[in-house]
Design a protein around this motif. Structure first.
Motif, mmCIF file in Angstrom:
data_model
loop_
_atom_site.group_PDB
_atom_site.id
_atom_site.type_symbol
_atom_site.label_atom_id
_atom_site.label_comp_id
_atom_site.label_asym_id
_atom_site.label_seq_id
_atom_site.Cartn_x
_atom_site.Cartn_y
_atom_site.Cartn_z
ATOM 1 N N SER A 170 37.394 35.386 38.727
ATOM 2 C CA SER A 170 38.130 35.521 40.000
ATOM 3 C C SER A 170 37.791 36.813 40.732
ATOM 4 O O SER A 170 38.421 37.136 41.745
ATOM 5 C CB SER A 170 39.638 35.461 39.747
ATOM 6 N N TYR A 171 36.830 37.552 40.229
ATOM 7 C CA TYR A 171 36.481 38.849 40.836
ATOM 8 C C TYR A 171 36.141 38.708 42.321
ATOM 9 O O TYR A 171 36.351 39.634 43.116
ATOM 10 C CB TYR A 171 35.300 39.488 40.098
ATOM 11 N N ALA A 172 35.607 37.538 42.710
ATOM 12 C CA ALA A 172 35.201 37.331 44.106
ATOM 13 C C ALA A 172 36.387 37.469 45.063
ATOM 14 O O ALA A 172 36.201 37.782 46.247
ATOM 15 C CB ALA A 172 34.556 35.959 44.263
ATOM 16 N N ASP A 173 37.601 37.244 44.548
ATOM 17 C CA ASP A 173 38.785 37.378 45.401
ATOM 18 C C ASP A 173 39.010 38.807 45.859
ATOM 19 O O ASP A 173 39.773 39.059 46.791
ATOM 20 C CB ASP A 173 40.035 36.886 44.646
ATOM 21 N N LEU A 174 38.347 39.746 45.183
ATOM 22 C CA LEU A 174 38.494 41.153 45.548
ATOM 23 C C LEU A 174 37.608 41.558 46.721
ATOM 24 O O LEU A 174 37.767 42.652 47.275
ATOM 25 C CB LEU A 174 38.141 42.051 44.352
ATOM 26 N N ALA A 175 36.667 40.694 47.090
ATOM 27 C CA ALA A 175 35.679 41.031 48.122
ATOM 28 C C ALA A 175 36.286 41.622 49.400
ATOM 29 O O ALA A 175 35.799 42.650 49.900
ATOM 30 C CB ALA A 175 34.821 39.810 48.438
ATOM 31 N N PRO A 176 37.335 41.011 49.970
ATOM 32 C CA PRO A 176 37.889 41.568 51.215
ATOM 33 C C PRO A 176 38.410 42.993 51.043
ATOM 34 O O PRO A 176 38.280 43.826 51.949
ATOM 35 C CB PRO A 176 39.043 40.604 51.547
ATOM 36 N N LEU A 177 38.979 43.275 49.870
ATOM 37 C CA LEU A 177 39.499 44.623 49.612
ATOM 38 C C LEU A 177 38.361 45.607 49.382
ATOM 39 O O LEU A 177 38.353 46.716 49.934
ATOM 40 C CB LEU A 177 40.432 44.592 48.394
ATOM 41 N N LEU A 178 37.378 45.209 48.592
ATOM 42 C CA LEU A 178 36.247 46.088 48.303
ATOM 43 C C LEU A 178 35.444 46.415 49.556
ATOM 44 O O LEU A 178 34.856 47.494 49.673
ATOM 45 C CB LEU A 178 35.332 45.446 47.258
ATOM 46 N N SER A 179 35.424 45.484 50.501
ATOM 47 C CA SER A 179 34.668 45.710 51.740
ATOM 48 C C SER A 179 35.262 46.839 52.577
ATOM 49 O O SER A 179 34.606 47.359 53.485
ATOM 50 C CB SER A 179 34.622 44.421 52.573
ATOM 51 N N GLU A 180 36.508 47.213 52.279
ATOM 52 C CA GLU A 180 37.138 48.329 52.999
ATOM 53 C C GLU A 180 36.515 49.663 52.600
ATOM 54 O O GLU A 180 36.631 50.646 53.325
ATOM 55 C CB GLU A 180 38.644 48.364 52.695
#
Length: 207
Positions: free
Chosen positions: A173-183
């Motif tokens: 499920s790590y991909a769900d973090l993408a929007p946060l990591l993009s910050e």
């Protein structure tokens, strides 16, 4: 805002009642009628004031119950993910602002908590994931490890390497973090600080 509107309606009702009482007094033809109508008006005013106060008390009670429920939910959630209540609220705000559901964030936090526990127990694969991010887990809590892992991942330029390490720490499920990591690490920190500035974070003592 709802409470302000409620108080406003109470004040309007009282003002109207006072106006009706004044008209009643002017229209009275003699002292007996005046006293009688004054009593009727005062009685009506009293009813309106009591009704308004009852509504206000009910609204305050409702707000109190909501606040208690919210604090209880924060307390329970922070314990589930091994993080302080204040830190959990900051992450929840940052996640929501990035378009991530709180339930999704909590799932990722719990997965990292398991990985962290494995690493502290000597699991080589789990330990290596933190080491590659430059994180020394000795003396850290699960919450500390989460904070440092997200910050390190958010600063990585190599997306392939980042995804591999994120998968090691958070599972599929790590991909769900993408929007946060993009910050980016600085952007995430800014969001967490914004949560405090907006008064969105209850203190540990309050919770």
């Amino acid at each position: 805002m709802e409470l302000f509107r409620l108080y406003g309606s109470i004040l309007i009702d009282n003002k109207e009642a006072l106006k009706e009482l004044e008209i009643t007094q002017k229209q009275a033809k003699n002292s007996q009628d005046a006293f009688k109508k004054l009593g009727d008006g005062a009685s009506e005013l009293g009813k309106k004031v009591v009704a308004g106060a009852t509504l206000a008390a009910g609204a305050l009670l409702g707000l109190g119950i909501k606040a208690i429920n919210a604090a209880s939910e924060v307390s329970d959630a922070s314990k589930r993910v091994g993080m302080s209540a204040e830190e959990y609220q900051k992450w929840a705000f940052a996640a929501e602002q990035s378009g991530i559901e709180i339930s999704t964030l909590e799932t990722l936090m719990k997965k990292q908590q398991t990985t962290f526990a494995n690493a502290t127990d000597g699991n080589e694969a789990a330990s290596e994931a933190y080491q590659k991010l430059g994180i020394n887990i000795k003396g850290l809590t699960s919450g500390d490890a989460f904070n440092q892992a997200i910050s390190a991942l958010a600063n990585m330029q190599d997306e392939t390497a980042r995804n591999t390490l994120a998968n090691d720490l958070f599972g599929k499920s790590y991909a769900d973090l993408a929007p946060l990591l993009s910050e980016g690490a600085d952007g995430i920190l800014a969001l967490k600080q914004e949560a405090e500035a907006l008064g969105m974070v209850m203190s540990e003592d309050t919770v």
